[in-house]
Motif scaffolding. Sequence first.
Motif, PDB file in Angstrom:
ATOM      1  N   GLY A   1       0.813  -1.197   0.000  1.00 18.45           N
ATOM      2  CA  GLY A   1       0.000   0.000   0.000  1.00 18.45           C
ATOM      3  C   GLY A   1       0.856   1.261   0.000  1.00 18.45           C
ATOM      4  O   GLY A   1       0.597   2.212  -0.737  1.00 18.45           O
TER       5      GLY A   1
ATOM      6  N   GLN B   1      -3.957   6.788   4.396  1.00 21.89           N
ATOM      7  CA  GLN B   1      -4.709   6.126   3.318  1.00 21.89           C
ATOM      8  C   GLN B   1      -4.578   4.615   3.413  1.00 21.89           C
ATOM      9  O   GLN B   1      -5.550   3.886   3.229  1.00 21.89           O
ATOM     10  CB  GLN B   1      -4.181   6.591   1.961  1.00 21.89           C
ATOM     11  CG  GLN B   1      -4.577   8.005   1.602  1.00 21.89           C
ATOM     12  CD  GLN B   1      -3.984   8.421   0.271  1.00 21.89           C
ATOM     13  OE1 GLN B   1      -2.841   8.107  -0.036  1.00 21.89           O
ATOM     14  NE2 GLN B   1      -4.758   9.123  -0.526  1.00 21.89           N
TER      15      GLN B   1
ATOM     16  N   LYS C   1      -7.636   2.088   3.672  1.00 25.27           N
ATOM     17  CA  LYS C   1      -7.943   1.246   2.516  1.00 25.27           C
ATOM     18  C   LYS C   1      -7.439  -0.191   2.648  1.00 25.27           C
ATOM     19  O   LYS C   1      -7.877  -1.067   1.918  1.00 25.27           O
ATOM     20  CB  LYS C   1      -7.333   1.864   1.248  1.00 25.27           C
ATOM     21  CG  LYS C   1      -7.939   3.192   0.870  1.00 25.27           C
ATOM     22  CD  LYS C   1      -9.401   3.035   0.500  1.00 25.27           C
ATOM     23  CE  LYS C   1     -10.047   4.381   0.273  1.00 25.27           C
ATOM     24  NZ  LYS C   1     -11.475   4.263   0.004  1.00 25.27           N
ATOM     25  N   VAL C   2      -6.488  -0.420   3.541  1.00 28.09           N
ATOM     26  CA  VAL C   2      -5.934  -1.773   3.650  1.00 28.09           C
ATOM     27  C   VAL C   2      -6.116  -2.325   5.067  1.00 28.09           C
ATOM     28  O   VAL C   2      -6.824  -3.316   5.272  1.00 28.09           O
ATOM     29  CB  VAL C   2      -4.432  -1.797   3.255  1.00 28.09           C
ATOM     30  CG1 VAL C   2      -3.884  -3.222   3.369  1.00 28.09           C
ATOM     31  CG2 VAL C   2      -4.243  -1.264   1.843  1.00 28.09           C
TER      32      VAL C   2
ATOM     33  N   PRO D   1     -10.053  -2.307   6.518  1.00 27.21           N
ATOM     34  CA  PRO D   1     -10.923  -3.352   5.940  1.00 27.21           C
ATOM     35  C   PRO D   1     -10.464  -4.766   6.273  1.00 27.21           C
ATOM     36  O   PRO D   1     -11.294  -5.645   6.501  1.00 27.21           O
ATOM     37  CB  PRO D   1     -10.853  -3.119   4.422  1.00 27.21           C
ATOM     38  CG  PRO D   1     -10.018  -1.930   4.199  1.00 27.21           C
ATOM     39  CD  PRO D   1      -9.554  -1.382   5.489  1.00 27.21           C
ATOM     40  N   LEU D   2      -9.160  -4.980   6.333  1.00 25.70           N
ATOM     41  CA  LEU D   2      -8.692  -6.330   6.631  1.00 25.70           C
ATOM     42  C   LEU D   2      -8.911  -6.692   8.097  1.00 25.70           C
ATOM     43  O   LEU D   2      -8.959  -7.869   8.444  1.00 25.70           O
ATOM     44  CB  LEU D   2      -7.209  -6.480   6.266  1.00 25.70           C
ATOM     45  CG  LEU D   2      -6.907  -6.542   4.767  1.00 25.70           C
ATOM     46  CD1 LEU D   2      -5.415  -6.575   4.527  1.00 25.70           C
ATOM     47  CD2 LEU D   2      -7.574  -7.747   4.139  1.00 25.70           C
TER      48      LEU D   2
ATOM     49  N   GLY E   1       0.177   5.112  -1.234  1.00 19.94           N
ATOM     50  CA  GLY E   1      -0.740   5.328  -0.128  1.00 19.94           C
ATOM     51  C   GLY E   1       0.003   5.935   1.051  1.00 19.94           C
ATOM     52  O   GLY E   1       0.980   5.360   1.520  1.00 19.94           O
TER      53      GLY E   1
END
Lengths: 387, 298
Positions: free
Chosen positions: B201, B210, B214-215, B218-219, B206
């Motif tokens: 990322g 960010q 975004k990583v 969500p994970l 990123g």
Amino acid sequence: MPGGVARKVEDLRLVNLTKQFGGTKAVDDLSITSPAGSFFALLGASGCGKTTTLRMVAGLEDPTHGQIFIGDQDVTELRAFQRPVNTVFQSYALFPHLDIFENVAFGLRRRGVKDVDDQVIAILELVELSALARRKPSQLSGGQQQRVAVARALINQPDVLLLDEPLGALDLKLRRQMQIELKRIQSEVGTTFVHVTHDQEEAMTMADTVAVMNAGRIEQMGHPAEVYELPRTIFVANFLGQSNLIQGMKVSTGDVVEVSANGLGFRIPSKRNVAPGQSIVIGVRPEKIMVLDAHDESKLPAGHNRIYGTVTDVSYTGVSTQYLVETPWGQSIIAFEQNSIVGDRCELGDPVVLGWAPEHTFGLDPAEGLNAGLDHAVLELESDTEA
Amino acid sequence: MAPVVPVASVTTKVAQASKQRSRIAYLLLIPGLGWLAIFFVIPLVTLFMTSLQAESASKPGTYVPGIQFSNYTDALAEYWPQFVRSFVYAGLATAFALVIAYPLAYFIAFKAGNWRSLMLVLVVAPAFASFLLRTYAWKTILADDGPVTSGLNALHLLPDGRILNTGIAVVAGLTYNFLPFMVLPLYASLDKIDYRLIEAGNDLYGSPQQVFRKVTWPLSMPGVVAGTLLTFIPAAGDFINAELLGSTKDKMIGNVIQTNFIEFRDYPTASALSFALMAVILVMVLSYIRRSGTEDLV
Ligand SMILES: Nc1ncnc2c1ncn2[C@@H]1O[C@H](COP(=O)(O)OP(=O)(O)OP(=O)(O)O)[C@@H](O)[C@H]1O
Ligand SMILES: [Mg+2]
């Protein structure tokens, strides 16, 4: 950078780059210049520091000391996301929660590019994955995942693209296909590629420059043909392709170095010799050697280096015949003969003479020991025959 | 034709073997199902039946079996403020626990190195003391003449001049008591994240923020969902924190149920409230899981 058509291509310079992990020097005083738009291959055995080097260029690892330049810009202090560099990771590192489309679009979106659809579709087409755009990475095969990883990095048109063994998981056919594809993309977008690989054939066919790395240092660097034809260390001679190495002593020096080894005399142009002292290792590549029946020695051009021996193994491989010849002092010499000679091939047990031009001989410093780089070369050969 | 016979018999044998294997799998279920039947389904049915009982006409104060749905409407009409308060307090406690636990779990998973086991033990360690005792300890900590209250009063930060016997104390107690149930699932799902994804990322432009959005976030969603459920559900039904740390104005539905059972002996009302609480939580949990879309996360 984003979407620029007339973008400037930048070179990559590493200056005295060093990385220390506790007691081990993973990368040791590395200095490399990869010219703008060139394809640079980093070749070396497992654990020699290739990944660590790439990670420092990407900004994922801080160098212990040294500097990294992209063009005129010193990027050593920049964070990973600020560098105009993208990586194709050894383990792909695809985002499992995003589909292929979103994986590929990730870099563009982070930089605030508004309309990513066309670019993503185009690059997916390029790697032949358009049909799988809405799949999750876990639903792809290893080779497909690898192509996504390549597409995800390439779409950003970075100044420097780092590839950490990106083709390792592909079968031979797909690998060759991707090699051609990568090479084509590279010449098209003109990005500077730094490609790490175990596969020497891959390195030699794709790269403008190969660097052979050993234990954190660059052993030798140059055009593939140059490194192959004139290895400067025993490690390189053994690691990149195969070499016959014979230990000897210098008898006289001058434009041509005369060497005595095992009672025979050999000649090497002195510019092909790097042995500093009296003691020397002379080397020759197997395909440079002519194999002649002992009775036909007169057919060898005058001035050729020559060795006498007995054939202990003959294997016919189609394009060439591979001979193993045992010398009186018990060494095995490998020779490849093109199958274009009219007449009989030599047979098992034949007394033969091996001859080659002094210009195909190289002289090396024996300090490393004759087996440097050899274990790995053998492994490489075995895995090649498996494939 | 001759070869067909053995082939057929082989396939039937294979089919028999796999049938046998699946039968064994079902046998393995029996103890668990038995346990659930005895200790979950039967009490649930009893509870439901109790919730519909009517007061005996001949003997006031005792209850006879019946189908009196007004138990539900009466109970809810009388106790809806406590109902709402339960969910508000539990929701606040869950939110605070998430805010406290996420950085902690993140640190343990990614930065703690050799200290990670020790830190996990420290997270769980308070559970070695009894729940009741720990809550009593909070009574001391938040007491009117205690350091926390005096400190905050010196800064004029408390509208009522006190913490103990207010909603703040109840939420604080709930947050504290259920914090480990938030930390552990969060840690488990953060620890599972391949750090190379975060590096990827960063490599793909990123910024740290960010990449988190975004990583990492969500994970870690499965951990967030599990942690919030494990905190919210027991907190919504809890009565000890409100009992010890709150005033009569801060009672939760757990206190109401307890009082109706133990003091008023109004079993139908208490059962109706219990059942309603369960139903509401179930509906909330299901819609929450559906909304957070964690099914297709690996
Ligand atoms: N984070 C780390 N901590 C300590 N040592 C490390 C770390 N990363 C790498 N090393 C060591 O540094 C050396 C170089 O590792 P690196 O991953 O760069 O090798 P490599 O050339 O990429 O090997 P391979 O071909 O197997 O991928 C190895 O000896 C490795 O053990
Ligand atoms: Mg590596």
